[in-house]
Design a protein around this motif. Structure first.
Motif, short mmCIF file in Angstrom:
data_model
loop_
_atom_site.label_atom_id
_atom_site.label_comp_id
_atom_site.label_asym_id
_atom_site.label_seq_id
_atom_site.Cartn_x
_atom_site.Cartn_y
_atom_site.Cartn_z
N ILE A 95 -34.88 -13.67 -16.13
CA ILE A 95 -33.83 -12.99 -15.37
C ILE A 95 -32.53 -13.14 -16.14
O ILE A 95 -32.12 -14.25 -16.47
N HIS A 96 -31.89 -12.02 -16.43
CA HIS A 96 -30.68 -12.04 -17.25
C HIS A 96 -29.55 -11.30 -16.54
O HIS A 96 -29.67 -10.12 -16.20
N ILE A 97 -28.44 -12.02 -16.32
CA ILE A 97 -27.22 -11.41 -15.78
C ILE A 97 -26.27 -11.17 -16.95
O ILE A 97 -25.79 -12.12 -17.57
N PRO A 98 -25.99 -9.90 -17.29
CA PRO A 98 -25.13 -9.60 -18.44
C PRO A 98 -23.69 -10.07 -18.24
O PRO A 98 -23.26 -10.34 -17.12
N LYS A 99 -22.95 -10.14 -19.33
CA LYS A 99 -21.59 -10.67 -19.33
C LYS A 99 -20.64 -9.86 -18.45
O LYS A 99 -19.73 -10.40 -17.82
N GLU A 100 -20.85 -8.54 -18.40
CA GLU A 100 -19.93 -7.67 -17.68
C GLU A 100 -20.32 -7.46 -16.22
O GLU A 100 -19.75 -6.60 -15.53
N PHE A 101 -21.25 -8.25 -15.72
CA PHE A 101 -21.78 -8.02 -14.37
C PHE A 101 -20.68 -8.09 -13.31
O PHE A 101 -20.53 -7.17 -12.49
N SER A 102 -19.92 -9.18 -13.26
CA SER A 102 -18.89 -9.35 -12.21
C SER A 102 -17.80 -8.29 -12.31
O SER A 102 -17.31 -7.79 -11.29
N ASP A 103 -17.39 -7.96 -13.54
CA ASP A 103 -16.35 -6.94 -13.71
C ASP A 103 -16.82 -5.60 -13.16
O ASP A 103 -16.06 -4.90 -12.48
N ASN A 104 -18.05 -5.24 -13.45
CA ASN A 104 -18.59 -3.98 -12.93
C ASN A 104 -18.70 -4.01 -11.41
O ASN A 104 -18.46 -3.00 -10.73
N ALA A 105 -19.08 -5.17 -10.89
CA ALA A 105 -19.24 -5.28 -9.44
C ALA A 105 -17.92 -5.11 -8.71
O ALA A 105 -17.84 -4.40 -7.70
N THR A 106 -16.86 -5.76 -9.21
CA THR A 106 -15.57 -5.70 -8.54
C THR A 106 -14.87 -4.35 -8.74
O THR A 106 -14.02 -3.98 -7.95
N SER A 107 -15.23 -3.63 -9.78
CA SER A 107 -14.59 -2.34 -10.04
C SER A 107 -15.39 -1.16 -9.47
O SER A 107 -14.98 -0.02 -9.62
N GLY A 108 -16.52 -1.46 -8.83
CA GLY A 108 -17.31 -0.40 -8.23
C GLY A 108 -18.27 0.28 -9.17
O GLY A 108 -18.95 1.24 -8.80
N LYS A 109 -18.37 -0.22 -10.42
CA LYS A 109 -19.30 0.36 -11.37
C LYS A 109 -20.71 -0.21 -11.12
O LYS A 109 -20.89 -1.15 -10.36
N SER A 110 -21.68 0.37 -11.80
CA SER A 110 -23.05 -0.08 -11.66
C SER A 110 -23.22 -1.46 -12.29
O SER A 110 -22.97 -1.65 -13.47
N ALA A 111 -23.61 -2.44 -11.48
CA ALA A 111 -23.83 -3.80 -11.94
C ALA A 111 -25.33 -4.02 -12.10
O ALA A 111 -26.09 -3.84 -11.16
N GLN A 112 -25.75 -4.45 -13.29
CA GLN A 112 -27.18 -4.49 -13.62
C GLN A 112 -27.65 -5.91 -13.91
O GLN A 112 -26.96 -6.69 -14.56
N ILE A 113 -28.84 -6.22 -13.40
CA ILE A 113 -29.52 -7.47 -13.73
C ILE A 113 -30.87 -7.10 -14.36
O ILE A 113 -31.58 -6.23 -13.85
#
Length: 388
Positions: A95-113
């Motif tokens: 299971i890999h959480i990419p580096k930009e995950f939180s930024d995408n989540a807070t900005s409304g972009k697609s957050a991927q795991i």
């Protein structure tokens, strides 16, 4: 001749015994061995790689590591290291959480795991991990999308109550990416090919061991034991080559085999035959045709311990031990690497060689030191010479 007399013959009695024995051995070994599924699934190892220092990623990492049904969840490695270990079947899931995950989540972009599995492994692993990932994605997708949408709207100064209502209408912002490495061609025949090749070779070698050792005993006294042992090995090698040609023709016509791997498969199949032959011969050299009584349960145990259905981590301790000291596990894992995997088959081939060398040494010790009754033909010949 009455039926009673016929039924009391040795051949019928042996058939009755083997029928009962085979049923008891097969059901006893199979039913016990497969109770490990799915109860032992928590013995599988997974890796959790979090490259994001954000709050959302930390929260998900904490949530998943506490809720996932696995005893071992390694978190102290990089994604590259984890994927390499996955390809070697050291892990069942990464299971890999990419580096930009939180930024995408807070900005409304697609957050991927990313959820990565290795299909070139035991069938139980791929199917189980698929189910686990689907369940994780369903839970995260439902909760994460509403939380993310609500946070975005509140940042835009939309009232909290209104934000909650609008959030449910927003398209899901979480994406669970299911990644497959070492993809196996469609069809159960492709997935089970390593096991089928191994089983066909092993059973043929087991039967040949009984027959060739019968010839060995027949000619005792006409040549030295070592010479007869060499003849047995040479005959086994000839049979190994012929049976390998037949097996590969069938496998090539039915399964999706890359022609580039044919020679590797052929050489391993011949090696496997010789190893399996000598392994089965140990029991036949030791106690004669009755050795089949031992060979059958050992064969049945290996169908569980060969790693085609469940990985070694999920097996009960007896089957784990069997996987190390018998031929099938090493052969199946090597074939998985040759046909579908990016890992090297070399360690498994060395394991196969070690089992074969050990079996040959034991066979030599048996024919050298275990007393053997003189064949009836030789006794009759010596008696006639003495009378003359």
């Amino acid at each position: 001749m009455s039926f009673k007399k016929f039924f009391n013959s040795m051949g019928v009695k042996s058939s009755v015994f083997m029928g009962i024995f085979y049923a008891v051995a097969m059901l006893g070994i199979f039913l016990f061995g497969y109770t490990a599924l799915p109860g032992q699934m928590d013995e599988l190892k997974i890796a959790f790689v979090n490259d994001d220092e954000g709050k959302a990623a930390k929260q998900i990492e904490s949530q998943l590591t506490e809720s996932l049904p696995f005893k071992t969840i390694d978190t102290d490695l990089t994604n590259k290291e984890a994927i390499k270990a996955l390809k070697d079947n050291d892990y069942s899931l990464v299971i890999h959480i990419p580096k930009e995950f939180s930024d995408n989540a807070t900005s409304g972009k697609s957050a991927q795991i990313d959820f990565t599995v290795n299909e070139a492994s035991a069938t139980m692993v791929a199917s189980s991990m698929n189910s686990v990932v689907k369940e994780i994605n369903a839970q995260l997708s439902k909760s994460f999308s509403e939380q993310t949408a609500q946070g975005v709207l509140m940042n835009m100064n939309v009232p909290e109550d209104q934000a909650k209502k609008v959030a449910k209408q927003i398209e899901e912002s979480y994406v669970g990416n299911y990644v497959v490495v070492n993809d196996v061609p469609d069809g159960m025949h492709n997935n089970m090919l390593p096991m089928f090749l191994t089983m066909a070779c092993y059973v043929g070698a087991m039967i040949a061991a009984m027959q060739l050792i019968g010839s060995f005993k027949m000619f005792l006294g006409e040549a030295s034991k070592i010479r007869l042992f060499g003849y047995v090995q040479l005959c086994a090698l000839i049979i190994a080559v012929l049976s390998t040609i037949a097996a590969l023709i069938i496998a090539y016509l039915v399964a999706d085999i890359d022609t580039a791997t044919i020679w590797k498969v052929a050489l391993q199949q011949i090696l496997l035959y010789m190893v399996a032959f000598n392994f089965c011969a140990m029991f036949t050299f030791l106690i004669g045709e009755a050795g089949m009584i031992l060979n059958i349960p050992v064969l049945l145990a290996q169908t569980i311990a060969n790693g085609a259905t469940m990985p070694r981590d999920m097996m009960y301790a007896p089957f784990q031990v069997i996987s190390y000291i018998t031929p099938m596990y090493h052969s199946v894992q090597s074939y998985l690497a040759i046909f579908f995997g990016s890992t090297s088959p070399v360690p498994f081939l060395w394991g196969l060689v070690a089992v074969g060398v050990g079996a040959v040494i034991i066979n030599l010790l048996i024919i050298t030191f275990v007393p053997r009754r003189m064949p009836l033909k030789k006794i009759d010949k010596d008696s006639k010479e003495m009378m003359a």
